[in-house]
Design a protein around this motif. Sequence first.
Motif, short mmCIF file in Angstrom:
data_model
loop_
_atom_site.label_atom_id
_atom_site.label_comp_id
_atom_site.label_asym_id
_atom_site.label_seq_id
_atom_site.Cartn_x
_atom_site.Cartn_y
_atom_site.Cartn_z
N PHE A 156 -30.66 5.44 -6.41
CA PHE A 156 -30.33 6.86 -6.30
C PHE A 156 -30.74 7.33 -4.91
O PHE A 156 -31.94 7.34 -4.59
N GLY A 157 -29.76 7.69 -4.12
CA GLY A 157 -30.06 8.16 -2.77
C GLY A 157 -28.95 9.01 -2.20
O GLY A 157 -27.77 8.78 -2.47
N TYR A 158 -29.33 10.00 -1.43
CA TYR A 158 -28.39 10.83 -0.67
C TYR A 158 -28.99 11.06 0.71
O TYR A 158 -30.22 11.15 0.86
N ARG A 159 -28.13 11.16 1.71
CA ARG A 159 -28.62 11.49 3.04
C ARG A 159 -29.15 12.92 3.04
O ARG A 159 -28.46 13.85 2.65
N VAL A 160 -30.38 13.07 3.47
CA VAL A 160 -31.04 14.37 3.54
C VAL A 160 -31.40 14.63 5.00
O VAL A 160 -32.23 13.92 5.56
N PRO A 161 -30.77 15.61 5.65
CA PRO A 161 -31.09 15.90 7.06
C PRO A 161 -32.58 16.16 7.24
O PRO A 161 -33.21 16.82 6.41
N TYR A 162 -33.12 15.63 8.31
CA TYR A 162 -34.56 15.72 8.53
C TYR A 162 -34.99 17.14 8.84
O TYR A 162 -34.47 17.79 9.74
N ASP A 163 -35.94 17.63 8.07
CA ASP A 163 -36.54 18.94 8.27
C ASP A 163 -38.03 18.80 7.95
O ASP A 163 -38.40 18.73 6.78
N PRO A 164 -38.87 18.75 8.96
CA PRO A 164 -40.29 18.46 8.71
C PRO A 164 -41.02 19.49 7.87
O PRO A 164 -42.07 19.18 7.30
N VAL A 165 -40.48 20.71 7.77
CA VAL A 165 -41.14 21.73 6.95
C VAL A 165 -40.43 21.94 5.62
O VAL A 165 -40.91 22.69 4.77
N GLY A 166 -39.27 21.31 5.44
CA GLY A 166 -38.54 21.45 4.18
C GLY A 166 -39.18 20.67 3.06
O GLY A 166 -40.03 19.79 3.28
N ARG A 167 -38.76 20.96 1.84
CA ARG A 167 -39.37 20.36 0.65
C ARG A 167 -39.31 18.84 0.66
O ARG A 167 -40.27 18.17 0.26
N MET A 168 -38.21 18.27 1.12
CA MET A 168 -38.02 16.83 1.00
C MET A 168 -38.94 16.02 1.91
O MET A 168 -39.41 14.94 1.54
N TYR A 169 -39.21 16.54 3.12
CA TYR A 169 -39.95 15.76 4.11
C TYR A 169 -41.38 16.24 4.34
O TYR A 169 -42.12 15.62 5.08
N ASN A 170 -41.76 17.32 3.72
CA ASN A 170 -43.07 17.91 3.97
C ASN A 170 -44.12 17.31 3.02
O ASN A 170 -44.03 17.50 1.81
N PRO A 171 -45.11 16.60 3.54
CA PRO A 171 -46.12 16.01 2.66
C PRO A 171 -46.93 17.06 1.90
O PRO A 171 -47.42 16.79 0.79
N ASP A 172 -47.07 18.25 2.46
CA ASP A 172 -47.80 19.32 1.77
C ASP A 172 -47.04 19.84 0.55
O ASP A 172 -47.64 20.47 -0.33
N LEU A 173 -45.74 19.57 0.50
CA LEU A 173 -44.92 19.96 -0.65
C LEU A 173 -44.59 18.75 -1.53
O LEU A 173 -43.67 18.79 -2.32
N ALA A 174 -45.38 17.69 -1.37
CA ALA A 174 -45.19 16.45 -2.14
C ALA A 174 -43.81 15.86 -1.90
O ALA A 174 -43.10 15.47 -2.82
N GLY A 175 -43.43 15.82 -0.61
CA GLY A 175 -42.13 15.27 -0.25
C GLY A 175 -42.08 13.76 -0.35
O GLY A 175 -43.05 13.09 -0.69
N GLY A 176 -40.91 13.21 -0.03
CA GLY A 176 -40.70 11.77 -0.10
C GLY A 176 -39.66 11.40 -1.13
O GLY A 176 -39.52 12.06 -2.17
N CYS A 177 -38.90 10.35 -0.87
CA CYS A 177 -37.80 10.01 -1.76
C CYS A 177 -38.26 9.42 -3.09
O CYS A 177 -37.55 9.53 -4.09
N LEU A 178 -39.45 8.81 -3.14
CA LEU A 178 -39.92 8.27 -4.42
C LEU A 178 -40.12 9.37 -5.45
O LEU A 178 -39.60 9.29 -6.57
N LEU A 179 -40.87 10.40 -5.09
CA LEU A 179 -41.14 11.49 -6.02
C LEU A 179 -39.88 12.29 -6.33
O LEU A 179 -39.69 12.77 -7.45
N ASP A 180 -39.00 12.44 -5.33
CA ASP A 180 -37.84 13.29 -5.52
C ASP A 180 -36.70 12.58 -6.25
O ASP A 180 -36.13 13.13 -7.19
N MET A 181 -36.34 11.38 -5.80
CA MET A 181 -35.21 10.66 -6.38
C MET A 181 -35.61 9.34 -7.04
O MET A 181 -34.97 8.90 -7.98
N GLY A 182 -36.66 8.72 -6.52
CA GLY A 182 -37.03 7.40 -7.01
C GLY A 182 -37.49 7.36 -8.44
O GLY A 182 -37.44 6.31 -9.09
N ILE A 183 -37.92 8.50 -8.95
CA ILE A 183 -38.34 8.54 -10.35
C ILE A 183 -37.16 8.23 -11.28
O ILE A 183 -37.34 7.70 -12.38
N TYR A 184 -35.93 8.52 -10.84
CA TYR A 184 -34.76 8.26 -11.69
C TYR A 184 -34.54 6.76 -11.94
O TYR A 184 -34.39 6.35 -13.11
N PRO A 185 -34.50 5.92 -10.92
CA PRO A 185 -34.38 4.48 -11.19
C PRO A 185 -35.53 3.93 -12.02
O PRO A 185 -35.32 3.11 -12.93
#
Length: 321
Positions: A156-185
């Motif tokens: 499960f993956g989609y291209r996510v434009p890089y945004d260091p303060v956005g939810r997907m890439y921000n470690p303070d918002l628990a970002g990262g593809c494992l937590l966001d999409m990787g839980i599905y596989p």
Amino acid sequence: MALEKQVNWGIVGAGRIAEKFCEDMTYVRNGKLAAIAARSADKAQQFADKFHIQYAYAGYQRLFDDPNIDVVYIATTHNFHFEHARAALLAGKSVLCEKPITISTEQCVELQSIAKQQNVFLMEALWTYFLPSIIKAKQWVEEGLIGKIKHIKADFGYRVPYDPVGRMYNPDLAGGCLLDMGIYPLAIAHYFNPVDLTDLTLKAQKAATGVDNDLVILATAGDVTLSLATSFQCRLQNAALIIGEKGYIKIPDFWRAKSCELYKMDTKIDAFIDTEPCIGYCYEAIAVAEQLLQNKTEHPTAPLSTSLILQQQMERIRSMF
């Protein structure tokens, strides 16, 4: 004809996922939208107007304290799931919390403990488990139509434009593809083969913020070999293959599955298509309400034990980055 009993839903967070959930509430006969809580009064009211919700709250505690609300759906960012679920449970509310239910095993154990103490319902929103296409695929497996499972492949993956303060890439918002999409596989592998992972190896890539943005997981689960992947760098096939000794099941877009196909060797011998117009969130909402109306505190399809296992798996994987 007697009216079906309903539970009153409170929505926590007014983002994209909350909107999709509320769109699907149109198809839920045993529940209705009763309240929305957001960070600002304006955002809450706009959301309430869009979905014809009676009560709109600025801040979340007022919703948790509302005696008219039976269950809350938590759709805030990952880093707030534990805080908001904990507050709701302590207020005596049943909780359906978006994935991942927490961002650590410790938090997951604490939520489960509070839910037990409060004697209220708690479930992670593993909506994929309730989709008719996934249920049909499981039925084929249980009927022995593909024989003993040997491999499970899912990505499960989609291209996510890089945004260091956005939810997907921000470690303070628990970002990262494992937590966001990787839980599905991980979740679909556990659904078809509820055996813990051994011989775990992975290849991970990281964004400049330090969060994972591409991940391949290889593991053994009992007699089954798992090949799982997730990514923010590109769109993956987003399919699941459940491969047995006699044949295999193909589930396109398995995370939101509307169909599945059964193969014996190279020949397709059966197929299922979910023709309902809903997105699919309605199925888990109906399932949660059914349990609440029976005074149950867990759902057997997505029990708290499964959520704990998924947390432990993700924690172990993250420790290997």
